[in-house]
Design a protein around this motif. Structure first.
Motif, PDB file in Angstrom:
ATOM      1  N   ARG A 367       0.869  -1.178   0.000  1.00  0.00           N
ATOM      2  CA  ARG A 367       0.000   0.000   0.000  1.00  0.00           C
ATOM      3  C   ARG A 367       0.905   1.227   0.000  1.00  0.00           C
ATOM      4  O   ARG A 367       1.819   1.327   0.820  1.00  0.00           O
ATOM      5  CB  ARG A 367      -0.896   0.021   1.237  1.00  0.00           C
ATOM      6  N   VAL A 368       0.653   2.112  -0.934  1.00  0.00           N
ATOM      7  CA  VAL A 368       1.500   3.297  -1.029  1.00  0.00           C
ATOM      8  C   VAL A 368       0.642   4.549  -0.889  1.00  0.00           C
ATOM      9  O   VAL A 368      -0.216   4.825  -1.743  1.00  0.00           O
ATOM     10  CB  VAL A 368       2.255   3.315  -2.377  1.00  0.00           C
ATOM     11  N   GLU A 369       0.866   5.290   0.197  1.00  0.00           N
ATOM     12  CA  GLU A 369       0.123   6.527   0.424  1.00  0.00           C
ATOM     13  C   GLU A 369       0.922   7.695  -0.121  1.00  0.00           C
ATOM     14  O   GLU A 369       2.134   7.776   0.097  1.00  0.00           O
ATOM     15  CB  GLU A 369      -0.124   6.703   1.923  1.00  0.00           C
ATOM     16  N   ILE A 370       0.225   8.561  -0.818  1.00  0.00           N
ATOM     17  CA  ILE A 370       0.917   9.697  -1.420  1.00  0.00           C
ATOM     18  C   ILE A 370       0.116  10.972  -1.177  1.00  0.00           C
ATOM     19  O   ILE A 370      -1.011  11.118  -1.659  1.00  0.00           O
ATOM     20  CB  ILE A 370       1.094   9.487  -2.942  1.00  0.00           C
ATOM     21  N   GLY A 371       0.712  11.889  -0.416  1.00  0.00           N
ATOM     22  CA  GLY A 371       0.075  13.167  -0.133  1.00  0.00           C
ATOM     23  C   GLY A 371       1.040  14.295  -0.403  1.00  0.00           C
ATOM     24  O   GLY A 371       2.179  14.056  -0.816  1.00  0.00           O
ATOM     25  N   PRO A 372       0.605  15.528  -0.171  1.00  0.00           N
ATOM     26  CA  PRO A 372       1.449  16.703  -0.427  1.00  0.00           C
ATOM     27  C   PRO A 372       2.814  16.616   0.249  1.00  0.00           C
ATOM     28  O   PRO A 372       3.825  16.983  -0.336  1.00  0.00           O
ATOM     29  CB  PRO A 372       0.627  17.849   0.158  1.00  0.00           C
ATOM     30  N   ARG A 373       2.853  16.102   1.482  1.00  0.00           N
ATOM     31  CA  ARG A 373       4.118  16.025   2.204  1.00  0.00           C
ATOM     32  C   ARG A 373       5.122  15.120   1.504  1.00  0.00           C
ATOM     33  O   ARG A 373       6.312  15.392   1.470  1.00  0.00           O
ATOM     34  CB  ARG A 373       3.883  15.490   3.620  1.00  0.00           C
ATOM     35  N   ASP A 374       4.608  14.001   0.962  1.00  0.00           N
ATOM     36  CA  ASP A 374       5.503  13.073   0.255  1.00  0.00           C
ATOM     37  C   ASP A 374       6.040  13.718  -1.004  1.00  0.00           C
ATOM     38  O   ASP A 374       7.200  13.549  -1.362  1.00  0.00           O
ATOM     39  CB  ASP A 374       4.744  11.799  -0.115  1.00  0.00           C
ATOM     40  N   ILE A 375       5.165  14.460  -1.677  1.00  0.00           N
ATOM     41  CA  ILE A 375       5.584  15.086  -2.916  1.00  0.00           C
ATOM     42  C   ILE A 375       6.675  16.110  -2.631  1.00  0.00           C
ATOM     43  O   ILE A 375       7.688  16.167  -3.343  1.00  0.00           O
ATOM     44  CB  ILE A 375       4.371  15.729  -3.623  1.00  0.00           C
ATOM     45  N   ALA A 376       6.500  16.874  -1.562  1.00  0.00           N
ATOM     46  CA  ALA A 376       7.510  17.861  -1.182  1.00  0.00           C
ATOM     47  C   ALA A 376       8.848  17.180  -0.925  1.00  0.00           C
ATOM     48  O   ALA A 376       9.906  17.728  -1.227  1.00  0.00           O
ATOM     49  CB  ALA A 376       7.045  18.612   0.058  1.00  0.00           C
ATOM     50  N   ALA A 377       8.803  15.974  -0.396  1.00  0.00           N
ATOM     51  CA  ALA A 377      10.043  15.260  -0.061  1.00  0.00           C
ATOM     52  C   ALA A 377      10.449  14.283  -1.158  1.00  0.00           C
ATOM     53  O   ALA A 377      11.390  13.506  -0.980  1.00  0.00           O
ATOM     54  CB  ALA A 377       9.867  14.522   1.257  1.00  0.00           C
ATOM     55  N   GLU A 378       9.731  14.312  -2.266  1.00  0.00           N
ATOM     56  CA  GLU A 378       9.975  13.364  -3.371  1.00  0.00           C
ATOM     57  C   GLU A 378      10.004  11.932  -2.864  1.00  0.00           C
ATOM     58  O   GLU A 378      10.861  11.141  -3.221  1.00  0.00           O
ATOM     59  CB  GLU A 378      11.282  13.697  -4.080  1.00  0.00           C
ATOM     60  N   SER A 379       9.054  11.633  -1.997  1.00  0.00           N
ATOM     61  CA  SER A 379       9.027  10.284  -1.429  1.00  0.00           C
ATOM     62  C   SER A 379       7.623   9.697  -1.507  1.00  0.00           C
ATOM     63  O   SER A 379       6.695  10.324  -2.022  1.00  0.00           O
ATOM     64  CB  SER A 379       9.520  10.334   0.020  1.00  0.00           C
ATOM     65  N   VAL A 380       7.490   8.479  -1.017  1.00  0.00           N
ATOM     66  CA  VAL A 380       6.186   7.810  -0.914  1.00  0.00           C
ATOM     67  C   VAL A 380       6.141   7.128   0.451  1.00  0.00           C
ATOM     68  O   VAL A 380       7.179   6.911   1.071  1.00  0.00           O
ATOM     69  CB  VAL A 380       5.983   6.767  -2.038  1.00  0.00           C
ATOM     70  N   PHE A 381       4.929   6.809   0.896  1.00  0.00           N
ATOM     71  CA  PHE A 381       4.749   6.238   2.221  1.00  0.00           C
ATOM     72  C   PHE A 381       4.243   4.807   2.043  1.00  0.00           C
ATOM     73  O   PHE A 381       3.134   4.594   1.550  1.00  0.00           O
ATOM     74  CB  PHE A 381       3.734   7.102   2.980  1.00  0.00           C
ATOM     75  N   VAL A 382       5.070   3.841   2.415  1.00  0.00           N
ATOM     76  CA  VAL A 382       4.810   2.451   2.009  1.00  0.00           C
ATOM     77  C   VAL A 382       4.483   1.523   3.184  1.00  0.00           C
ATOM     78  O   VAL A 382       5.178   1.518   4.198  1.00  0.00           O
ATOM     79  CB  VAL A 382       6.053   1.873   1.280  1.00  0.00           C
TER      80      VAL A 382
END
Length: 512
Positions: A367-382
């Motif tokens: 499951r990969v969560e993607i929100g504004p914070r991840d985009i700012a950090a060029e990351s994804v939450f897995v």
RNA sequence: CGGGGCGUGGCGCAGUCUGGUAGCGCACUUGAAUGGGGUUCAAGGGGUCGGAGGUUCAAAUCCUCUCGCCCCGACCA
């Protein structure tokens, strides 16, 4: 005091509390299948069917690699065909659906009633040895026509008294392989080869550790000379056969007149085999890897590998997040895992936390969560399905893409190792009759707790001992392990039932 | 086939003993708030109570018959 106590687990009851009910609930929660209006039959829903398709693809490729070709034979078998092999009749007659009419007519009160009786009733195939044998008898004339290596993907019907979704349904999907050979050795080799195929499917694709073995005469396929099987241990420690391969000797060849003229000009009966695996594998998958939050799917056969969950609060955030999500999906889809393109789901439903839980229950590996914070950090939450649902980590997007297949491999391996450790933990060598009985007797007889496992014990070979244990404990010999199982290769001993000398240990267990 | 149980909106159930013309939770729809999590509030749609017959002014409820399903057992490569 929260006004509404949230359940800690998504599935109620838990495995520990009530395993059979847990199984039912998991199937419901995971959206794999549901019961149908027809007694004992199931509706396989898209998530479940997609899973089956992946199993089919994996098996089919292995069959073809071993020289097997697919074909298709009729659903209906003339009653007389089934009568040809005596033991076969014994084994299947009681559970057959029979077609006796070929028309419906308006009856009293506008009801439709069967009309046009058939001169010979047709049986809905419970298995196809006899009708395929009939074809083989026509196809085979010379030793040059052999071997014939055929498989069919089909549905079969066995009118079982008690049914359970995927494990035992009146109608189920499966494949049945049928081969004919000029020599006994070659047929035996094919029987063994296909057992290896089933073992590989179970272990490499489904991450289900299995033990290869031979059935006792009592557990043998009706009409077979020898039945080989792969047995797995479910989390309630009961055994489930996940594949079976039969050496039929010349029994069915005699019954169906499968004869050929050999190189020495002699006419001989062919040696045949048959082998099968069914939608029951999905039941095995659920009971091997499922936890109290739903099913857990091995990446190699999961209908989808990754679900992307955009975290957006409003239109502006959506405009920011969705392109990032879509481009990530495109990147992921270009990759492949286990010879299959990565399947990505994007779930944009605005239903709060229920969204994430649905995918947990469905068992998707990542499951990969993607929100504004991840985009700012060029990351994804897995989040990984083989770990606790709260254990989620932030990973650089580029790294996640690069390491995706490693992560999937890691999940696949974890599931297999976990299941193997479970099987080992609950396997024991037992040589004392009392210990054996204790092992298979629950402490609470009213509400039996999960108990027992695989008991490696000596058996003298007498069917009377086998029957006695079956009647007293509900425990059967799952298989006589083939060489290579350490518990089996431990020298001679005394039969667990009668103490007479016995050359080897066999696996006793309660079974599905 | 034996023993037990149950049929009431999509799902799960209450109401049946003590007849007065249908209710709860979840799900669903709409609106609003919330926003890295099974959130909250409000409004709303949906059921001839398995079927047939009977008793009654009146039946989900009582009586008779019937159909279906589930569980346990027998059965199950």
């Amino acid at each position: 005091m929260s006004k509404q106590q949230q359940p800690k687990k998504a599935i109620s009851p838990t495995r520990e509390e009530d395993y059979p009910e847990w199984y039912q609930q998991v199937i419901k929660a995971s959206d794999l299948a549901e019961k149908s209006p027809v007694r004992g039959c199931m509706v396989i829903k898209p998530w479940g069917y997609s899973l089956w398709e992946n199993i089919v693809d994996a098996l089919d490729a292995m069959f073809k690699a071993s020289g097997v070709k697919n074909a298709y034979f009729p659903l209906f078998i003339p009653l007389s065909f089934l009568e040809k092999e005596a033991e076969h009749v014994e084994g299947f007659a009681k559970e057959c659906a029979v077609v006796t009419h070929h028309r419906l007519e308006k009856g009293p009160e506008g009801r439709l009633v069967p009309a046009g009786p058939l001169t010979e009733p047709l049986v809905v195939r419970p298995t196809s040895e006899t009708i395929i044998g009939d074809s083989f008898s026509k196809w085979i004339n010379s030793y040059r026509d052999l071997p014939i290596l055929i498989n069919q993907w089909a549905n079969v019907v066995r009118w079982e008294m008690r049914t359970r979704v995927f494990l035992r349904t009146s109608e189920f999907l499966w494949q049945e392989g049928h081969t004919a050979h000029a020599t006994e050795e070659e047929a035996l080799a094919r029987t063994r080869l296909m057992l290896e195929v089933y073992a590989e499917l179970a272990e490499k694709h489904l991450a289900i550790p299995v033990i290869k073995g031979r059935k006792t005469p009592a557990e043998r396929f009706p009409g077979a000379v020898d039945t080989l099987c792969v047995e797995a241990m479910m989390q309630d420690r009961r055994a489930l056969q996940t594949g079976t391969s039969h050496f039929l000797g010349q029994n069915f060849a005699r019954a169906s007149s499968i004869r050929f003229q050999d190189a020495d000009e002699q006419e001989r009966y062919a040696w045949t085999t048959s082998w099968g695996a069914s939608t029951r594998l999905i039941g095995g998958l659920i009971m091997t890897h499922g936890d109290d939050n739903g099913i857990v799917l091995p990446p190699r056969i999961a209908p989808a590998h990754v679900v992307l969950l955009p975290i957006v609060r409003n239109a502006e955030e959506s405009a920011l997040v969705m392109p990032y999500v879509d481009s990530l999906a495109d990147l992921l889809k270009k990759k492949s895992y286990g010879g299959r393109p990565i399947e990505v789901e994007i779930d944009t439903r605005d239903i709060g936390g229920a969204r994430g839980w649905e995918w947990i229950k469905k068992g998707i590996p990542l499951r990969v969560e993607i929100g504004p914070r991840d985009i700012a950090a060029e990351s994804v939450f897995v989040g990984r399905r083989d770990r606790d649902h709260r254990e989620k980590v932030s990973v650089k997007r580029a790294r996640f893409v690069a390491e995706l297949t490693d992560i999937l491999d890691s999940i696949q391996n974890t599931l297999f190792e976990r299941a193997l450790a479970f099987q080992k933990t609950h396997s024991t060598m037992i040589d004392e009759k009392k210990s054996f009985y204790d092992y298979f007797t629950p402490i609470d007889k009213e509400k039996p707790e999960i108990h027992g496992g695989f008991a490696f014990s000596y058996w003298c070979g007498d069917a009377a001992c086998e029957t006695a244990i079956k009647e007293e404990l509900g425990v059967t010999i799952r298989c006589i392990p083939l060489a290579g199982v350490p518990e089996h290769d431990s020298g001679p001993g005394g039969c667990i039932c009668c103490a007479r000398p016995s050359p080897q240990r066999v696996i006793f267990a309660k079974a599905y």
